[in-house]
Design an enzyme around this catalytic site. Structure first.
Site, PDB file in Angstrom:
ATOM      1  N   HIS A 141       3.929   9.917   3.495  1.00 13.65           N
ATOM      2  CA  HIS A 141       4.238  10.413   3.004  1.00 13.65           C
ATOM      3  C   HIS A 141       5.025  11.649   2.973  1.00 13.65           C
ATOM      4  O   HIS A 141       5.469  12.442   1.806  1.00 13.65           O
ATOM      5  CB  HIS A 141       3.075  10.554   1.591  1.00 13.65           C
ATOM      6  CG  HIS A 141       3.281   9.729   1.195  1.00 13.65           C
ATOM      7  ND1 HIS A 141       3.128   8.849  -0.045  1.00 13.65           N
ATOM      8  CD2 HIS A 141       1.620   8.853   1.125  1.00 13.65           C
ATOM      9  CE1 HIS A 141       2.602   8.219  -0.380  1.00 13.65           C
ATOM     10  NE2 HIS A 141       1.644   7.818   0.657  1.00 13.65           N
ATOM     11  N   ARG A 156       2.624   1.537 -12.103  1.00  7.93           N
ATOM     12  CA  ARG A 156       1.857   1.396 -11.846  1.00  7.93           C
ATOM     13  C   ARG A 156       0.751   1.910 -11.259  1.00  7.93           C
ATOM     14  O   ARG A 156       0.628   3.327 -11.880  1.00  7.93           O
ATOM     15  CB  ARG A 156       2.170   1.646  -9.798  1.00  7.93           C
ATOM     16  CG  ARG A 156       0.848   1.203  -9.089  1.00  7.93           C
ATOM     17  CD  ARG A 156       1.621   1.555  -7.470  1.00  7.93           C
ATOM     18  NE  ARG A 156       1.527   2.700  -6.995  1.00  7.93           N
ATOM     19  CZ  ARG A 156       1.796   3.260  -5.713  1.00  7.93           C
ATOM     20  NH1 ARG A 156       2.195   2.047  -4.243  1.00  7.93           N
ATOM     21  NH2 ARG A 156       1.480   4.441  -5.257  1.00  7.93           N
ATOM     22  N   ARG A 187      -0.303   3.427   8.839  1.00  5.53           N
ATOM     23  CA  ARG A 187       1.078   4.222   8.718  1.00  5.53           C
ATOM     24  C   ARG A 187       1.033   6.049   8.356  1.00  5.53           C
ATOM     25  O   ARG A 187       2.171   6.231   8.835  1.00  5.53           O
ATOM     26  CB  ARG A 187       1.579   3.991   7.223  1.00  5.53           C
ATOM     27  CG  ARG A 187       0.547   4.455   5.664  1.00  5.53           C
ATOM     28  CD  ARG A 187       0.442   3.840   4.544  1.00  5.53           C
ATOM     29  NE  ARG A 187       1.460   4.279   3.995  1.00  5.53           N
ATOM     30  CZ  ARG A 187       1.945   3.913   3.036  1.00  5.53           C
ATOM     31  NH1 ARG A 187       1.310   3.072   2.031  1.00  5.53           N
ATOM     32  NH2 ARG A 187       2.662   4.423   1.992  1.00  5.53           N
ATOM     33  N   CYS A 227       9.771  -1.998  -3.113  1.00  4.44           N
ATOM     34  CA  CYS A 227       9.914  -0.704  -3.936  1.00  4.44           C
ATOM     35  C   CYS A 227       9.331   0.109  -2.362  1.00  4.44           C
ATOM     36  O   CYS A 227       8.776   1.007  -2.489  1.00  4.44           O
ATOM     37  CB  CYS A 227       8.684   0.107  -4.957  1.00  4.44           C
ATOM     38  SG  CYS A 227       6.793  -1.033  -5.423  1.00  4.44           S
TER      39      CYS A 227
HETATM   40  C1  PEP Z   1       3.881   0.195  -0.324  1.00  4.54           C
HETATM   41  O1  PEP Z   1       3.321   0.465   0.162  1.00  4.54           O
HETATM   42  O2  PEP Z   1       5.250  -0.165  -0.167  1.00  4.54           O
HETATM   43  C2  PEP Z   1       4.414   1.529  -1.688  1.00  4.54           C
HETATM   44  C3  PEP Z   1       5.801   1.055  -2.567  1.00  4.54           C
HETATM   45  O3  PEP Z   1       3.555   1.970  -2.003  1.00  4.54           O
HETATM   46  P1  PEP Z   1       3.131   3.415  -1.418  1.00  4.54           P
HETATM   47  O4  PEP Z   1       3.879   4.119  -0.052  1.00  4.54           O
HETATM   48  O5  PEP Z   1       2.786   4.492  -2.818  1.00  4.54           O
HETATM   49  O6  PEP Z   1       1.598   3.311  -0.825  1.00  4.54           O
HETATM   50 MG    MG Z   2       1.120   0.998  -0.790  1.00  2.00          MG
END
Ligand code: PEP
Ligand code: MG
Length: 564
Positions: A195, A333, A456, A493
């Site tokens: 993030h 979402r 991640r 996205c």
């Molecule tokens: C993703 O997982 O690629 C996504 C767009 O959602 P987030 O990054 O909010 O988990």
């Molecule tokens: Mg995601």
């Protein structure tokens, strides 16, 4: 290695994962972690008055600091800071601290315990009071740091623009971040889809995450952060800084020249949409040259909340967003709580593997009413709005989940409902999902995390999370192809959509829309405008044929004529 011309300090380079694009230079200011409490000691009666005085003094100083900041802040931030200052100045709190010291606690532990009691009573009061718990925790951290003589925790306030250096940034840490003061972000941890990386793009800031050696950067050290190269130059030479600024200027000029709906050089349309998180991002997202919002991360509105927002409150927030996009698409979402974005009112605290737990749409298994309330709020806000409102569910794994979500959305009167493809199982069975949905949207951030079994948020696994990984692109191709067979649009996205070169590959794989931070859309638009669809397909073939992410990037850059 180069040396600065005004000092004899040697330039050194730190490496990490670049994100956000562009570069910026300035002095480092570190984000200090909350002070750890030292071992408890019993205060002798003779020392008690001095300890009580120290603790009360720390509270008074914290209150005064906040009042000072409130006076210079203005707007909403001033109100938040003043309210926090009033809490710190609460005489009941000070009396409780004195009492605890008289009972034998040292100043730091007395403060900690008094805040815990205050916290429990606010939580029990619920509603608005419970929402102030995060502010109270911040006060506790400040008062304890002050009494221990340690640096203030949280965002620094050096009084001049700075490069923010931190171990990592949680979404909640950055809520008060002032984009006019922060020039760039550097974090020791975090991967390309963390993030921090997402926030950097939202703010249009260059960032280097997963930057080994960032822990050694000290306050005031001049650095040049290059978000494209993924480097942090420590003590950069003035001519290096000037050359980087000139490069940025050229990139900005090129992207400003590309305007209007996204399309390839031969006119193949690719919708370019903006990602949206907190409401303060709304003006920039609405002003961006885009065809709407491709991902509205609703959980970002409620990160610091102990209790679920009411339907009315949600309707008001969504109405505000829809009103900013008349005639344009807004893909909402539903709450994606869990893992790196826990929501206290949704997420169970005792899961061993939160990323693999009850998160995203799965939360509705435990609390179906939460989803019902949200869908009702979105539908209510959509009624009478001129925006084209779409809804989608996060973390869908099997077709039955997609079908259940679509059925509930339609029952609320929402016309267009779809599923995110973030789990390999969903990508592999995308045809079955697409048959039950109006559209699919590939979240490459989580799709990479789950395809490669790589957290991640871990900078150490950044190579596995690289969106250029051919296996990830293969999953995107599968999803896009299945969507096309069913006549359903399939967008991307995740952060992959923000990379102008990778955008060509995604379009070549059959993706029909790209949604990214508003500040990234210009570069992506310019890149599409200079390549025909067949070119994109050829580049996608090169990426899929590559053995690894680095080779895929290199082959496509070469194939696109960007490198010799
Ligand atoms: C993703 O997982 O690629 C996504 C767009 O959602 P987030 O990054 O909010 O988990
Ligand atoms: Mg995601």
């Amino acid at each position: 290695m180069t040396t600065g011309t005004t000092t004899t300090t040697t330039t050194s380079v730190l490496h990490g994962i670049g994100t956000g694009g562009g570069s910026a230079s300035g002095p480092v200011a570190r984000m200090a972690p909350p002070a750890a409490l030292p071992p408890q000691r019993t205060v002798a009666p003779a020392d008690a008055p001095a300890q009580a005085e120290a603790a009360r003094g720390a509270l008074a100083r914290v209150a005064a600091d906040l009042e000072e900041r409130a006076a210079s802040a203005g707007g909403e931030a001033a109100a938040v800071l003043s309210a926090q200052a009033m809490m710190a100045a609460d005489p009941t709190l000070a009396d409780q601290v004195s009492e605890l010291v008289l009972g034998g606690a040292d100043a730091a532990h007395a403060l900690d315990r008094a805040f815990r009691v205050f916290r429990a009573s606010l939580t029990a009061a619920g509603g608005y009071f419970a929402e102030r718990v995060a502010d109270l925790d911040d006060l506790r951290d400040r008062a304890v740091a002050r009494v221990l003589g340690l640096p203030m925790p949280g965002l620094p306030d050096p009084g001049r623009p700075y490069v923010l250096v931190a171990d990592d940034l949680a979404p909640a840490d950055t809520a008060l971040l002032d984009p006019a003061q922060v020039l760039a972000l550097v974090t020791e941890r975090g991967g390309p889809t963390s993030h921090t990386a997402i926030l950097a793009k939202v703010l249009g800031l260059p960032a280097v995450v997963g930057c080994t050696g960032a822990a050694a950067l000290t306050d005031g050290t001049p650095v040049l952060v290059d978000g494209t190269a993924g480097t942090v130059l420590v003590h950069p030479a003035p001519d290096t800084v000037a050359a980087a600024a000139a490069r940025d200027e050229r990139r900005r000029r090129l992207s400003a020249q590309a305007v209007g709906p996204g399309r390839t050089a031969d006119g193949h349309p690719v919708k370019l949409l903006a990602n949206l998180g907190a409401l303060h991002e709304l003006p920039a997202a609405a002003a961006a040259d885009s065809e709407g919002v491709g991902l509205f991360r609703t959980e970002f509105l409620y990160l610091d909340r102990e209790e679920a927002p009411t339907g009315e409150e949600q309707t008001a927030a969504y109405r505000q967003v829809f009103a900013a996009f008349p005639g344009r698409r807004v893909v909402v979402r539903t709450l994606d709580a869990g893992a790196d974005k826990p929501l206290p009112f949704v997420t169970a605290a005792d899961e061993q593997n939160p990323a693999l737990g009850v998160r995203g749409l799965r939360s509705a298994r435990r609390d179906p009413q939460l989803l019902e309330t949200q869908l009702a709020a979105i539908a209510s806000a959509a009624r009478g709005s001129d925006a084209d409102v779409w809804v989608m569910a996060p973390m869908v794994s099997v077709p039955a989940e997609a079908a259940g979500f679509v059925e509930r959305a339609k029952a609320h009167g929402l016309r267009t409902a779809g599923a995110m493809v973030e789990v390999p199982a969903a990508a592999l069975r995308a045809g079955e999902l697409a048959r039950r949905c109006d559209f699919l949207s590939v979240g490459t951030n989580d799709l990479a995390q789950y395809a490669f079994a790589a957290d991640r948020t871990l900078g150490a696994l950044a190579d596995l999370l690289d969106p250029w990984q051919p296996a990830l692109l293969e999953l995107v191709r599968t999803a896009a192809g299945a969507g096309a067979e069913q006549g359903r649009p399939v967008g991307v996205c995740g952060e992959a959509a923000a990379d102008p070169l990778l955008a060509l590959v995604l379009v070549g794989l059959g993706v029909t829309s790209l949604s990214a931070a508003p500040g990234c859309l210009g570069d992506v638009r310019a890149s599409l405008a200079s390549h025909a669809l067949d070119d994109c397909r050829r580049l996608a073939g090169l990426a899929l044929a590559a053995p690894d992410a680095a080779a895929a990037r290199e082959a496509v850059a070469k194939g696109a004529g960007l490198t010799p």
